[in-house]
Design an enzyme around this catalytic site. Sequence first.
Site, short mmCIF file in Angstrom:
data_model
loop_
_atom_site.label_atom_id
_atom_site.label_comp_id
_atom_site.label_asym_id
_atom_site.label_seq_id
_atom_site.Cartn_x
_atom_site.Cartn_y
_atom_site.Cartn_z
N LEU A 143 0.86 -1.27 -0.13
CA LEU A 143 -0.04 0.11 -0.07
C LEU A 143 0.91 1.24 -0.01
CD1 LEU A 143 -3.02 0.77 0.30
CD2 LEU A 143 -2.76 0.71 2.57
N ASP A 144 0.53 1.98 -1.04
CA ASP A 144 1.21 3.35 -1.11
C ASP A 144 2.71 3.37 -1.04
OD1 ASP A 144 -1.27 4.45 1.21
OD2 ASP A 144 -1.16 4.31 -0.85
N GLU A 145 3.42 2.11 -1.64
CA GLU A 145 4.75 2.06 -1.75
C GLU A 145 5.13 2.16 -2.98
OE1 GLU A 145 6.16 1.09 2.36
OE2 GLU A 145 7.15 1.37 0.43
#
EC number: 3.5.1.10
Length: 288
Positions: A231-233
């Site tokens: 997530l969000d990486e």
Amino acid sequence: MQGSNVPSWVLTLVCADRVGIVAAVSRFLAERGGFITDSQQYADRDAGRFFMRVAFEATDERIGTTTRLREDFATVGGEFGMDWQITAAADRPRMLIAVSKGSHCLADLLHRWQTGTLAIDIMGVVSNHPDMRRITEWQGIPFHELPPNGDKAAQEEALAAIFERTWSDYLILARYMQVLSEELVQRLEGRCVNIHHSFLPGFKGARPYHRAHERGVKLIGATAHFVTADLDEGPIIEQAVERVDHRATPEDMIRIGRDIEAQVLARAVGWLADRRVLLNGGKTVVFR
Ligand SMILES: Nc1nc2c(c(=O)[nH]1)N[C@@H](CN(C=O)c1ccc(C(=O)N[C@@H](CCC(=O)O)C(=O)O)cc1)CN2
């Protein structure tokens, strides 16, 4: 050949870095009367990788068609082990947009598309809520309401089916608030972009503005990135920030953040449309 309807193309390439890449590319174009209008390159010395984007146009018939160009360039590409694309500049990428309840990023993309300032084709809007149907259909774009939250497999199968059925090149998560499964992310690898409402790597996940307020930050921001299973990486394409101070409530931050999110996502989508974004492992090269 003069004027705006001169045939023009964009070549992008990534390969192991070595001497002679630029010379080979420019010789290939010169032999065919290719007139370079913009050329940018970057050598990642740590990774030993070379990145290049060349915009060029025809000066006469020698250059031939896009198909002929690709057939001819395959020799150069093979010699240097390139991952390359040649795209006609007039070809607009096909984008499928996903949204939940927040309209600001979707509305901004629709306005830029409708006014011709974003050279993309919007194939449809998919959502896990009905809220954005009116704004979408008002623009004459198909709206697809996905199966409700809770049945992730059915929701994702429907989303993937629409993506494939519309021959979309990219899925744009314009504040789509569902975490995509690893299986779907792999299916869309390098073709799915999200707008996260924080200046990553700070405040990943849900409710970033409330957590930013709690932390007492003086800058808030937004990040457009390729979507990975983490997530969000994913590799970052574009970011921006705005100053806030002690008086800003979470609601103030959300309000200020909406404009940042819309602008950052629109810039990222525009650069994708112009073939200016290349993946470089967990990062990107953006030839602005
Ligand atoms: N595999 C990925 N999927 C998604 C990413 C990503 O980076 N990788 N980004 C998100 C967007 N996003 C933040 O930018 C985000 C979306 C949703 C959540 C979240 O916790 N969602 C809850 C449900 C919330 C709801 O239904 O309203 C959940 O899925 O359990 C956090 C961050 C898009 N997908």
